[in-house]
Design a protein around this motif. Sequence first.
Motif, PDB file in Angstrom:
ATOM      1  N   ARG A  67       0.815  -1.203   0.000  1.00 18.55           N
ATOM      2  CA  ARG A  67       0.000   0.000   0.000  1.00 18.55           C
ATOM      3  C   ARG A  67       0.853   1.260   0.000  1.00 18.55           C
ATOM      4  NH1 ARG A  67      -2.419  -2.527   5.280  1.00 18.55           N
ATOM      5  NH2 ARG A  67      -0.297  -3.351   5.098  1.00 18.55           N
ATOM      6  N   GLY A  68       0.187   2.396  -0.228  1.00 19.39           N
ATOM      7  CA  GLY A  68       0.854   3.686  -0.181  1.00 19.39           C
ATOM      8  C   GLY A  68       1.930   3.822  -1.240  1.00 19.39           C
ATOM      9  N   ALA A  69       3.068   4.339  -0.836  1.00 20.42           N
ATOM     10  CA  ALA A  69       4.161   4.563  -1.780  1.00 20.42           C
ATOM     11  C   ALA A  69       4.688   3.274  -2.382  1.00 20.42           C
ATOM     12  CB  ALA A  69       5.300   5.309  -1.079  1.00 20.42           C
ATOM     13  N   PHE A  70       4.399   2.133  -1.730  1.00 19.69           N
ATOM     14  CA  PHE A  70       4.928   0.852  -2.204  1.00 19.69           C
ATOM     15  C   PHE A  70       3.961   0.114  -3.127  1.00 19.69           C
ATOM     16  CE2 PHE A  70       6.593   1.668   2.108  1.00 19.69           C
ATOM     17  CZ  PHE A  70       7.925   1.873   1.766  1.00 19.69           C
ATOM     18  N   ALA A  71       2.781   0.681  -3.333  1.00 16.48           N
ATOM     19  CA  ALA A  71       1.765  -0.004  -4.135  1.00 16.48           C
ATOM     20  C   ALA A  71       2.303  -0.348  -5.537  1.00 16.48           C
ATOM     21  CB  ALA A  71       0.522   0.876  -4.257  1.00 16.48           C
ATOM     22  N   SER A  72       2.085  -1.626  -6.003  1.00 14.37           N
ATOM     23  CA  SER A  72       1.462  -2.632  -5.161  1.00 14.37           C
ATOM     24  C   SER A  72       2.281  -3.922  -5.126  1.00 14.37           C
ATOM     25  CB  SER A  72       0.031  -2.918  -5.634  1.00 14.37           C
ATOM     26  OG  SER A  72      -0.005  -3.515  -6.908  1.00 14.37           O
ATOM     27  N   LEU A  73       3.027  -4.229  -6.191  1.00  7.76           N
ATOM     28  CA  LEU A  73       3.812  -5.475  -6.216  1.00  7.76           C
ATOM     29  C   LEU A  73       5.274  -5.194  -5.850  1.00  7.76           C
ATOM     30  CD1 LEU A  73       3.321  -8.553  -6.863  1.00  7.76           C
ATOM     31  CD2 LEU A  73       4.392  -8.091  -9.081  1.00  7.76           C
ATOM     32  N   ASN A  74       5.479  -4.553  -4.701  1.00  9.56           N
ATOM     33  CA  ASN A  74       6.851  -4.349  -4.227  1.00  9.56           C
ATOM     34  C   ASN A  74       7.446  -5.683  -3.792  1.00  9.56           C
ATOM     35  OD1 ASN A  74       9.252  -3.332  -3.008  1.00  9.56           O
ATOM     36  ND2 ASN A  74       8.197  -3.426  -1.041  1.00  9.56           N
ATOM     37  N   LEU A  75       8.631  -5.994  -4.295  1.00  7.48           N
ATOM     38  CA  LEU A  75       9.262  -7.284  -3.998  1.00  7.48           C
ATOM     39  C   LEU A  75      10.514  -7.150  -3.134  1.00  7.48           C
ATOM     40  CD1 LEU A  75       8.719  -8.719  -7.559  1.00  7.48           C
ATOM     41  CD2 LEU A  75       7.580  -9.492  -5.479  1.00  7.48           C
ATOM     42  N   ALA A  76      10.741  -5.959  -2.573  1.00  3.70           N
ATOM     43  CA  ALA A  76      11.941  -5.714  -1.769  1.00  3.70           C
ATOM     44  C   ALA A  76      11.613  -5.588  -0.296  1.00  3.70           C
ATOM     45  CB  ALA A  76      12.646  -4.443  -2.245  1.00  3.70           C
ATOM     46  N   LEU A  77      12.405  -6.244   0.545  1.00  2.00           N
ATOM     47  CA  LEU A  77      12.221  -6.183   1.988  1.00  2.00           C
ATOM     48  C   LEU A  77      12.945  -5.007   2.637  1.00  2.00           C
ATOM     49  CD1 LEU A  77      12.605  -9.969   2.859  1.00  2.00           C
ATOM     50  CD2 LEU A  77      10.564  -8.569   3.328  1.00  2.00           C
ATOM     51  N   HIS A  78      13.863  -4.366   1.928  1.00  2.00           N
ATOM     52  CA  HIS A  78      14.759  -3.393   2.553  1.00  2.00           C
ATOM     53  C   HIS A  78      14.311  -1.944   2.400  1.00  2.00           C
ATOM     54  CE1 HIS A  78      16.015  -3.224  -1.656  1.00  2.00           C
ATOM     55  NE2 HIS A  78      16.571  -2.060  -1.390  1.00  2.00           N
ATOM     56  N   VAL A  79      13.105  -1.692   1.852  1.00  4.86           N
ATOM     57  CA  VAL A  79      12.720  -0.319   1.520  1.00  4.86           C
ATOM     58  C   VAL A  79      11.741   0.294   2.520  1.00  4.86           C
ATOM     59  CG1 VAL A  79      13.186  -0.608  -0.928  1.00  4.86           C
ATOM     60  CG2 VAL A  79      10.913  -1.159  -0.050  1.00  4.86           C
ATOM     61  N   GLY A  80      11.366  -0.449   3.570  1.00  4.48           N
ATOM     62  CA  GLY A  80      10.459   0.083   4.584  1.00  4.48           C
ATOM     63  C   GLY A  80       9.030  -0.389   4.457  1.00  4.48           C
ATOM     64  N   ASP A  81       8.748  -1.255   3.507  1.00  2.92           N
ATOM     65  CA  ASP A  81       7.414  -1.813   3.339  1.00  2.92           C
ATOM     66  C   ASP A  81       7.143  -2.847   4.434  1.00  2.92           C
ATOM     67  OD1 ASP A  81       4.952  -2.421   2.247  1.00  2.92           O
ATOM     68  OD2 ASP A  81       5.734  -3.359   0.431  1.00  2.92           O
ATOM     69  N   ASP A  82       5.875  -3.171   4.637  1.00  3.93           N
ATOM     70  CA  ASP A  82       5.482  -4.202   5.592  1.00  3.93           C
ATOM     71  C   ASP A  82       6.037  -5.544   5.120  1.00  3.93           C
ATOM     72  OD1 ASP A  82       4.111  -6.256   6.978  1.00  3.93           O
ATOM     73  OD2 ASP A  82       2.333  -5.000   7.227  1.00  3.93           O
ATOM     74  N   PRO A  83       6.893  -6.209   5.894  1.00  2.00           N
ATOM     75  CA  PRO A  83       7.504  -7.465   5.451  1.00  2.00           C
ATOM     76  C   PRO A  83       6.487  -8.530   5.071  1.00  2.00           C
ATOM     77  CG  PRO A  83       8.627  -6.631   7.390  1.00  2.00           C
ATOM     78  CD  PRO A  83       7.412  -5.774   7.207  1.00  2.00           C
ATOM     79  N   SER A  84       5.339  -8.566   5.765  1.00  2.00           N
ATOM     80  CA  SER A  84       4.340  -9.578   5.424  1.00  2.00           C
ATOM     81  C   SER A  84       3.740  -9.309   4.043  1.00  2.00           C
ATOM     82  CB  SER A  84       3.242  -9.623   6.487  1.00  2.00           C
ATOM     83  OG  SER A  84       2.512  -8.415   6.525  1.00  2.00           O
ATOM     84  N   ASP A  85       3.597  -8.026   3.683  1.00  3.56           N
ATOM     85  CA  ASP A  85       3.102  -7.695   2.348  1.00  3.56           C
ATOM     86  C   ASP A  85       4.110  -8.104   1.281  1.00  3.56           C
ATOM     87  OD1 ASP A  85       0.788  -6.668   3.395  1.00  3.56           O
ATOM     88  OD2 ASP A  85       1.357  -4.556   3.159  1.00  3.56           O
ATOM     89  N   VAL A  86       5.388  -7.877   1.557  1.00  2.16           N
ATOM     90  CA  VAL A  86       6.430  -8.261   0.593  1.00  2.16           C
ATOM     91  C   VAL A  86       6.437  -9.774   0.406  1.00  2.16           C
ATOM     92  CG1 VAL A  86       8.887  -8.217   0.055  1.00  2.16           C
ATOM     93  CG2 VAL A  86       7.824  -6.244   1.163  1.00  2.16           C
ATOM     94  N   THR A  87       6.330 -10.504   1.510  1.00  2.00           N
ATOM     95  CA  THR A  87       6.301 -11.964   1.420  1.00  2.00           C
ATOM     96  C   THR A  87       5.112 -12.430   0.582  1.00  2.00           C
ATOM     97  OG1 THR A  87       7.393 -12.206   3.556  1.00  2.00           O
ATOM     98  CG2 THR A  87       6.142 -14.094   2.756  1.00  2.00           C
ATOM     99  N   THR A  88       3.957 -11.796   0.804  1.00  2.00           N
ATOM    100  CA  THR A  88       2.772 -12.131   0.006  1.00  2.00           C
ATOM    101  C   THR A  88       3.004 -11.807  -1.461  1.00  2.00           C
ATOM    102  OG1 THR A  88       1.287 -11.745   1.876  1.00  2.00           O
ATOM    103  CG2 THR A  88       0.323 -11.662  -0.330  1.00  2.00           C
ATOM    104  N   ASN A  89       3.604 -10.665  -1.744  1.00  2.00           N
ATOM    105  CA  ASN A  89       3.891 -10.284  -3.131  1.00  2.00           C
ATOM    106  C   ASN A  89       4.810 -11.293  -3.813  1.00  2.00           C
ATOM    107  OD1 ASN A  89       2.337  -7.967  -2.944  1.00  2.00           O
ATOM    108  ND2 ASN A  89       4.075  -6.641  -2.453  1.00  2.00           N
ATOM    109  N   ARG A  90       5.794 -11.762  -3.076  1.00  2.00           N
ATOM    110  CA  ARG A  90       6.706 -12.755  -3.653  1.00  2.00           C
ATOM    111  C   ARG A  90       5.978 -14.063  -3.935  1.00  2.00           C
ATOM    112  NH1 ARG A  90      12.455 -11.885  -0.318  1.00  2.00           N
ATOM    113  NH2 ARG A  90      12.934  -9.824  -1.237  1.00  2.00           N
ATOM    114  N   GLU A  91       5.043 -14.406  -3.069  1.00  2.00           N
ATOM    115  CA  GLU A  91       4.248 -15.617  -3.302  1.00  2.00           C
ATOM    116  C   GLU A  91       3.324 -15.430  -4.505  1.00  2.00           C
ATOM    117  OE1 GLU A  91       2.375 -16.065   0.459  1.00  2.00           O
ATOM    118  OE2 GLU A  91       4.129 -17.019   1.408  1.00  2.00           O
ATOM    119  N   ILE A  92       2.738 -14.244  -4.643  1.00  2.00           N
ATOM    120  CA  ILE A  92       1.880 -13.950  -5.796  1.00  2.00           C
ATOM    121  C   ILE A  92       2.667 -14.090  -7.088  1.00  2.00           C
ATOM    122  CG2 ILE A  92       0.688 -12.065  -7.000  1.00  2.00           C
ATOM    123  CD1 ILE A  92      -0.227 -11.077  -4.217  1.00  2.00           C
ATOM    124  N   MET A  93       3.858 -13.509  -7.119  1.00  2.00           N
ATOM    125  CA  MET A  93       4.686 -13.604  -8.317  1.00  2.00           C
ATOM    126  C   MET A  93       5.028 -15.046  -8.641  1.00  2.00           C
ATOM    127  SD  MET A  93       8.530 -12.206  -9.158  1.00  2.00           S
ATOM    128  CE  MET A  93       9.226 -13.654  -8.345  1.00  2.00           C
TER     129      MET A  93
END
Length: 239
Positions: free
Chosen positions: A27-53
């Motif tokens: 969400r927000g500035a990271f919307a929506s398929l952010n795949l990086a853990l180091h940029v300040g996004d919610d880690p659980s969202d990143v993990t979900t995005n990686r699973e989606i990909m």
Amino acid sequence: MIRVLTATWPVRGVRAFTTCRAGGVSRGAFASLNLALHVGDDPSDVTTNREIMARACGFDRQPLWLQQVHGQVVVDAGLSWTAPPEADGSFSTRRKVICAVLTADCLPVVLAAKDARAVAVLHAGWRGLAGGILESGVAALPVPPTELVAWLGPAIGAGDYEVGDEVRRAFGDSAHAAFIATSEGRYRADLYALARLRLKALGVTAVYGGGFNTFRDPDLYSYRQTPVCGRMATVAWIA
């Protein structure tokens, strides 16, 4: 539904693409398929995005994610890594081992053997290009440079990439054509031209892709456009 930019090149048996922004849960500035853990996004969202990909692309495993440091290290993605290695590229000579790098203006470069027996993905910002990331990638592959094909993925366009004189000097006089002066000590830098010059010097003459501009494309992340943002992934594997 995710969207990807697929490598168009004459290499049968190696697949490569770069993800776009849409289709994830960030969400927000990271919307929506952010795949990086180091940029300040919610880690659980990143993990979900990686699973989606992974699901969308039919992967039975995650790519080897790297801890990128704008360096020149290229690692074997087929080894049993217990944590993301500190590196800016990976390679494989094994089928279904997925190499990946994350970018948001820097240049992702994919190398593949013409006979599809080796592949590498490299993170090539200006520091990596000047420091030798392409040279490391070519050296890591058990294939003569003349038998390699390169694809240049989405990066910031030359018209929007202003740098200082220290960047121009890092590449030396042989790369002067890739820089256009804008004011005293400032230049527009062409990452695509710089990569092509390096690849040609290495003997890699079959180069495809290029022509993207992350800064101007709302479907892609751009750090220069929005410093707080997500990252795309460029992935490649021997199918």
